[in-house]
Design a protein around this motif. Structure first.
Motif, PDB file in Angstrom:
ATOM      1  N   PHE A   1       0.816  -1.210   0.000  1.00 29.78           N
ATOM      2  CA  PHE A   1       0.000   0.000   0.000  1.00 29.78           C
ATOM      3  C   PHE A   1       0.852   1.263   0.000  1.00 29.78           C
ATOM      4  O   PHE A   1       0.501   2.254  -0.647  1.00 29.78           O
ATOM      5  N   SER A   2       1.940   1.277   0.720  1.00 29.10           N
ATOM      6  CA  SER A   2       2.788   2.479   0.749  1.00 29.10           C
ATOM      7  C   SER A   2       3.378   2.747  -0.629  1.00 29.10           C
ATOM      8  O   SER A   2       3.534   3.919  -1.033  1.00 29.10           O
ATOM      9  N   ASN A   3       3.727   1.690  -1.360  1.00 27.87           N
ATOM     10  CA  ASN A   3       4.254   1.874  -2.705  1.00 27.87           C
ATOM     11  C   ASN A   3       3.196   2.461  -3.626  1.00 27.87           C
ATOM     12  O   ASN A   3       3.488   3.338  -4.458  1.00 27.87           O
ATOM     13  N   TYR A   4       1.956   2.001  -3.431  1.00 26.46           N
ATOM     14  CA  TYR A   4       0.859   2.529  -4.251  1.00 26.46           C
ATOM     15  C   TYR A   4       0.646   4.002  -3.983  1.00 26.46           C
ATOM     16  O   TYR A   4       0.492   4.809  -4.920  1.00 26.46           O
ATOM     17  N   LEU A   5       0.616   4.419  -2.725  1.00 24.30           N
ATOM     18  CA  LEU A   5       0.366   5.828  -2.401  1.00 24.30           C
ATOM     19  C   LEU A   5       1.514   6.718  -2.856  1.00 24.30           C
ATOM     20  O   LEU A   5       1.316   7.888  -3.200  1.00 24.30           O
ATOM     21  N   HIS A   6       2.704   6.152  -2.887  1.00 21.76           N
ATOM     22  CA  HIS A   6       3.862   6.965  -3.226  1.00 21.76           C
ATOM     23  C   HIS A   6       4.063   7.061  -4.737  1.00 21.76           C
ATOM     24  O   HIS A   6       4.423   8.135  -5.267  1.00 21.76           O
ATOM     25  N   ASP A   7       3.808   5.974  -5.442  1.00 20.08           N
ATOM     26  CA  ASP A   7       4.099   5.915  -6.882  1.00 20.08           C
ATOM     27  C   ASP A   7       2.782   5.867  -7.650  1.00 20.08           C
ATOM     28  O   ASP A   7       2.023   4.893  -7.564  1.00 20.08           O
ATOM     29  N   GLY A   8       2.499   6.923  -8.386  1.00 15.77           N
ATOM     30  CA  GLY A   8       1.241   7.029  -9.117  1.00 15.77           C
ATOM     31  C   GLY A   8       1.141   6.083 -10.287  1.00 15.77           C
ATOM     32  O   GLY A   8       0.062   5.870 -10.842  1.00 15.77           O
ATOM     33  N   THR A   9       2.251   5.491 -10.677  1.00 16.96           N
ATOM     34  CA  THR A   9       2.223   4.585 -11.824  1.00 16.96           C
ATOM     35  C   THR A   9       1.829   3.159 -11.433  1.00 16.96           C
ATOM     36  O   THR A   9       1.574   2.326 -12.292  1.00 16.96           O
ATOM     37  N   ILE A  10       1.836   2.910 -10.159  1.00 16.10           N
ATOM     38  CA  ILE A  10       1.532   1.568  -9.693  1.00 16.10           C
ATOM     39  C   ILE A  10       0.033   1.449  -9.431  1.00 16.10           C
ATOM     40  O   ILE A  10      -0.592   2.332  -8.833  1.00 16.10           O
ATOM     41  N   GLN A  11      -0.538   0.347  -9.884  1.00 17.12           N
ATOM     42  CA  GLN A  11      -1.945   0.073  -9.639  1.00 17.12           C
ATOM     43  C   GLN A  11      -2.051  -0.874  -8.442  1.00 17.12           C
ATOM     44  O   GLN A  11      -1.312  -1.849  -8.310  1.00 17.12           O
ATOM     45  N   TRP A  12      -2.981  -0.585  -7.609  1.00 14.20           N
ATOM     46  CA  TRP A  12      -3.114  -1.390  -6.375  1.00 14.20           C
ATOM     47  C   TRP A  12      -3.492  -2.825  -6.674  1.00 14.20           C
ATOM     48  O   TRP A  12      -3.186  -3.748  -5.928  1.00 14.20           O
ATOM     49  N   GLU A  13      -4.199  -3.045  -7.764  1.00 13.92           N
ATOM     50  CA  GLU A  13      -4.599  -4.392  -8.122  1.00 13.92           C
ATOM     51  C   GLU A  13      -3.378  -5.275  -8.368  1.00 13.92           C
ATOM     52  O   GLU A  13      -3.411  -6.494  -8.147  1.00 13.92           O
ATOM     53  N   ASP A  14      -2.294  -4.630  -8.822  1.00 15.52           N
ATOM     54  CA  ASP A  14      -1.090  -5.395  -9.117  1.00 15.52           C
ATOM     55  C   ASP A  14      -0.350  -5.802  -7.841  1.00 15.52           C
ATOM     56  O   ASP A  14       0.551  -6.648  -7.882  1.00 15.52           O
ATOM     57  N   LEU A  15      -0.716  -5.201  -6.748  1.00 19.55           N
ATOM     58  CA  LEU A  15      -0.019  -5.453  -5.484  1.00 19.55           C
ATOM     59  C   LEU A  15      -0.765  -6.439  -4.579  1.00 19.55           C
ATOM     60  O   LEU A  15      -0.311  -6.758  -3.475  1.00 19.55           O
ATOM     61  N   LEU A  16      -1.891  -6.915  -4.990  1.00 17.38           N
ATOM     62  CA  LEU A  16      -2.718  -7.766  -4.134  1.00 17.38           C
ATOM     63  C   LEU A  16      -2.094  -9.138  -3.965  1.00 17.38           C
ATOM     64  O   LEU A  16      -1.482  -9.698  -4.861  1.00 17.38           O
ATOM     65  N   CYS A  17      -2.341  -9.683  -2.793  1.00 12.39           N
ATOM     66  CA  CYS A  17      -1.969 -11.066  -2.470  1.00 12.39           C
ATOM     67  C   CYS A  17      -3.217 -11.805  -2.040  1.00 12.39           C
ATOM     68  O   CYS A  17      -4.223 -11.202  -1.637  1.00 12.39           O
ATOM     69  N   SER A  18      -3.148 -13.104  -2.103  1.00 13.18           N
ATOM     70  CA  SER A  18      -4.298 -13.913  -1.699  1.00 13.18           C
ATOM     71  C   SER A  18      -3.947 -14.666  -0.428  1.00 13.18           C
ATOM     72  O   SER A  18      -2.784 -14.976  -0.156  1.00 13.18           O
ATOM     73  N   ASN A  19      -4.969 -14.992   0.327  1.00 14.97           N
ATOM     74  CA  ASN A  19      -4.747 -15.728   1.575  1.00 14.97           C
ATOM     75  C   ASN A  19      -4.410 -17.194   1.328  1.00 14.97           C
ATOM     76  O   ASN A  19      -4.047 -17.929   2.240  1.00 14.97           O
ATOM     77  N   GLY A  20      -4.575 -17.650   0.077  1.00 17.18           N
ATOM     78  CA  GLY A  20      -4.217 -19.022  -0.266  1.00 17.18           C
ATOM     79  C   GLY A  20      -5.299 -20.028  -0.015  1.00 17.18           C
ATOM     80  O   GLY A  20      -5.081 -21.236  -0.192  1.00 17.18           O
ATOM     81  N   ASP A  21      -6.482 -19.584   0.389  1.00 18.26           N
ATOM     82  CA  ASP A  21      -7.587 -20.492   0.638  1.00 18.26           C
ATOM     83  C   ASP A  21      -8.475 -20.477  -0.605  1.00 18.26           C
ATOM     84  O   ASP A  21      -9.118 -19.470  -0.900  1.00 18.26           O
ATOM     85  N   ALA A  22      -8.525 -21.607  -1.310  1.00 15.20           N
ATOM     86  CA  ALA A  22      -9.287 -21.660  -2.558  1.00 15.20           C
ATOM     87  C   ALA A  22     -10.784 -21.613  -2.314  1.00 15.20           C
ATOM     88  O   ALA A  22     -11.539 -21.113  -3.143  1.00 15.20           O
ATOM     89  N   GLU A  23     -11.234 -22.112  -1.153  1.00 14.32           N
ATOM     90  CA  GLU A  23     -12.682 -22.178  -0.882  1.00 14.32           C
ATOM     91  C   GLU A  23     -13.191 -20.854  -0.357  1.00 14.32           C
ATOM     92  O   GLU A  23     -14.266 -20.400  -0.748  1.00 14.32           O
TER      93      GLU A  23
END
Length: 788
Positions: A633-655
């Protein structure tokens, strides 16, 4: 609507108050400490009862007799009708006097104390195998002597405790010439010394005065009642027969002291009377001699008879004078009668003149007159016979006149003597009252001395009888009797006290620790400080076992449901923004954020959790292959070229998946980064994509980051951690709510250990646990571990 929800949760909390069971469970967690403390206390009590001196109370009762009740002989019967009063306070003071106690100490040799040295303790004994006494001349020592005497096969080993010097005594009867030992030792009557070989005894020889003071203080003397003449004399000691002997001896000494005083009074009375007898005898002899001389000098025998004799003598003298004067008158009458005759005529005869000669002359003259008158008539005047008769009559007449003259002269002389005797008789009679007065004064002194002599003689006899039959003014009702039940130690009482002390020690320590502890542990601790904000959930401490995932979900589903209930309803169908914060770090806000996201995912919600704590990011610990340096999130707020969607992670639970946006690289100025416009743009975007947006924000007390972005939250979850969060921080969070710095707040109490007695009577029952991810150990818990 929000107000209604808060009132609902207030209603829930009011209907689930903290009860007594909760407080008890709080202490029951430390039941091993209570059991151990009670066992130690009971064991200590058993050891004390095993070796403590058993104290018994011995008591005697005596009645004090007054003068009407004792049998002392007295001749003064007036005492039988006088009410006698006894000053009990004086008698009590006498019984407790040091003077009487000294006599008891001397009689029973209480200044010598014996103690048997066993393996564990030393106890006083009253039947030692040997007797220790002061050597002649050593009884006046002013200090206490302490010796350890060990019986040996050949005698004694005497150790002077003060100097450390040891003396070997040969034989069981010590020689008086033992060097520098002021004591004598001899076997006690009936003692078998062979049975006491190698036994050690401590012997303490105290001064008489010190022992008497201690004994005087030990005696308890009280009146049986307000108007009673009965005194109760009691003594507490470890040996009943010894105490009885001491009390009985005190009574004996008290009676002997009273008898001695009475005998001394009688002796002094007898001596005083004997001394007065000498003086009174001398005084009486002097008075009797004076009386004798006075009577002798004044010719007195008995004053009454002397007065009668004087009266008779006076009357006799008066009568004599009267008779003489009568004779003078008769003589004058006769002389006048004879001198007044012109012729010879008869004279009065027997007129009372007490002179035979005159009476005979008168008789002869009358005879001659009769003869003359007879012859004159017949013979005439010139007849010789008549002339002879005339001559005879003339001679008789002259003789009568001369005799009367001489008789009168004799009467006058006798009258002078009679008058003198009469005056003397009158003077003697007149001096009788004065003589009687003087004599009565002498007799009064004599009677006074005689009465005093008789009184003293009576008192001497009384004193002699009292001296012979003197008895004490006491009647013994009960000689000293020892109660069969000891007054100390009281076993049942000591056991109960030991149990109570064993219980109170850990209780007091825990109570003090709980009072000094300023941490919150249950919802009740929060409610005592804040009654406005609702408590959304009490999350238990979860154990690391196979059921962790399901237990975790169950706990946080409750939090999710309660959070939904207080979150304002808006019909725009946009996602709800939840801020999870706390007052300080370490309270588990990241843990709550992550598990709350998982709970919403299980409720078929599309969830994203965003790490907004740029200063101390912890969200990466819940994912694999991520670190603090991972972009977020800090990278997103600092760099306007970065999209937050590209920074998302998943919890790893498929269900039940949900997205995670890590905090990112720690920026140099997090406050400035959170205040830029991209943050608001990000909020508006994620609200359109997700149902629930959870922000893991920084602690509010340490930094102001959360307060800057709190306006974007629909609901703020303020995390409190049991055993970590201080109570004063509740007031701080409440102030944030009142100042509207945090929106729509609700408390989440994290990490409650229900098994320790904290919390309500219910628990989740699924064995919830947070695993080993976050551990806590407060100073209070460290202190408890050291103690228990």
């Amino acid at each position: 609507m929000n107000t209604d929800k808060n009132e609902y949760f207030d209603f829930i909390e009011e209907n689930n108050p903290v009860d007594l069971k909760q407080i008890i469970n709080k202490y029951l967690k430390y039941w091993p400490a209570f059991v151990l403390s009670i066992l130690i206390s009971l064991f200590s009590a058993f050891i004390y009862l095993r070796y403590a001196n058993v104290v018994y109370k011995s008591e005697a009762k005596v009645k004090l007799l007054n003068d009407k009740e004792n049998s002392n002989f007295t001749l003064d019967v007036s005492k039988l009708f006088n009410k006698s009063t006894i000053n009990l306070e004086n008698e009590i003071a006498l019984l407790k006097s040091v003077h009487l106690s000294e006599q008891v100490v001397k009689n029973l040799k209480l200044n010598v104390e014996y103690y048997y040295n066993s393996r564990v303790t030393s106890k006083q004994i009253f039947n030692p195998p040997f007797i220790v006494s002061y050597r002649d001349g050593a009884s006046n020592l002013r200090s206490t002597l302490n010796y350890t005497i060990t019986v040996t096969a050949s005698g004694y080993t005497v150790l002077d405790i003060a100097t450390g010097e040891s003396v070997e005594v040969k034989g069981y009867v010590s020689d008086k010439n033992i060097s520098h030992l002021p004591i004598n030792i001899k076997p006690a009557p009936g003692a078998v010394m062979k049975k006491n070989i190698n036994k050690s005894f401590n012997v303490t020889l105290k001064t008489l005065h010190k022992t008497a003071l201690e004994l005087s203080d030990a005696f308890e003397v009280d009146a049986e009642g307000k108007d009673s003449d009965i005194l109760s004399i009691s003594l507490k000691g470890t040996n009943g027969p010894q105490s009885e002997s001491v009390i009985n001896n005190l009574i004996y000494v008290y009676e002997a002291d009273g008898i001695t005083d009475k005998k001394e009074v009688s002796r002094r009375t007898i001596n005083f009377v004997d001394d007065r007898f000498v003086y009174l005898r001398r005084e009486l002899d002097s008075i009797e001699s004076s009386k004798k001389n006075y009577k002798k000098n004044n010719k007195l025998s008995f004053i009454q008879e002397d007065a009668g004799s004087s009266i008779l003598q006076k009357a006799a003298k008066e009568q004599t004078s009267f008779d003489i004067e009568s004779q003078l008158l008769l003589a004058d009458l006769l002389r006048n009668s004879i001198e007044s005759q012109k012729a010879f005529e008869l004279l009065p005869a027997d007129i009372g003149i007490q002179n035979l000669i005159i009476n005979q002359l008168v008789a002869d003259y009358n005879t001659a007159v009769l003869s003359y008158q007879k012859f004159q008539t017949s013979a005439g005047n010139n007849n010789p016979s008549v002339q002879l008769l005339v001559t005879t009559l003339t001679n008789l007449r002259n003789n009568i006149i001369n005799s009367v003259k001489g008789y009168k002269q004799q009467l006058r002389t006798t009258l002078v003597q009679s008058e003198s005797a009469q005056k003397e008789a009158e003077g003697s009679f007149a001096s009788l009252p004065e003589k009687e007065k003087v004599l009565r004064s002498i007799e009064r002194q004599q009677n006074l001395k005689e009465s005093l002599y008789l009184l003293l003689l009576q008192k001497r006899e009384e004193a002699s009888i009292n001296l012979a039959v003197t008895i004490p003014n006491t009647k013994i009702i009960d000689y000293a009797i020892t109660d069969i039940h000891p007054i100390s130690p009281q076993r049942n009482k000591i056991v109960l006290i030991a149990f109570f002390i064993g219980f109170c020690i850990p209780f007091s320590i825990l109570f003090t620790l709980f009072k000094l502890d300023n941490k919150i542990y249950t919802a009740a601790d929060v409610e005592n400080t804040n009654t406005v904000l609702p408590i959304l959930a009490e999350l238990p401490s979860l154990k690391d076992d196979k059921d962790t995932i399901m237990q975790n979900l169950e706990a946080f589903r409750t939090l999710a449901n309660n959070t939904n209930f207080i979150t304002p309803y808006i019909e725009d169908q946009l996602g709800k923004v939840l801020f999870v914060t706390s007052s300080i770090k370490g309270e588990g806000k990241t843990f709550v954020s992550y598990n709350l996201a998982a709970a919403y995912a299980h409720l078929d919600k599309k969830v994203i959790i965003i790490g907004a704590d740029f200063r101390n990011p912890q969200l990466h610990k819940h994912l694999n292959n991520t670190t603090k340096e991972s972009k977020g999130f800090s990278n997103y707020l600092h760099d306007g070229t970065i999209q937050w969607e590209d920074l998302l992670c998943s919890n790893g639970d498929a269900e039940f998946p949900f997205d995670i946006l890590l905090s990112g690289i720690i920026p140099p100025n997090p406050t400035l980064l959170l205040s830029n416009q991209r943050f608001e743009h990000f909020i508006n975007q994620v609200k359109k994509v997700y149902d629930i947006i959870i922000f893991d924000t920084p602690p509010t007390l340490l930094v102001s980051d959360t307060l800057m972005i709190s306006k974007y939250a629909d609901t703020t979850l303020f995390v409190l951690r049991s055993g970590v969060t201080q109570k004063n921080l509740i007031a701080y969070s409440n102030k944030l709510h009142k100042d509207q710095k945090l929106v729509n707040m609700g408390y989440v109490i994290n990490d409650i250990d229900f098994s320790s007695g904290y919390g309500y009577s219910y628990n989740y029952g699924y064995g919830y646990g947070y695993g080993k991810e976050i551990k806590k150990e407060t100073k209070l818990q460290k202190l408890k571990k050291k103690i228990f």
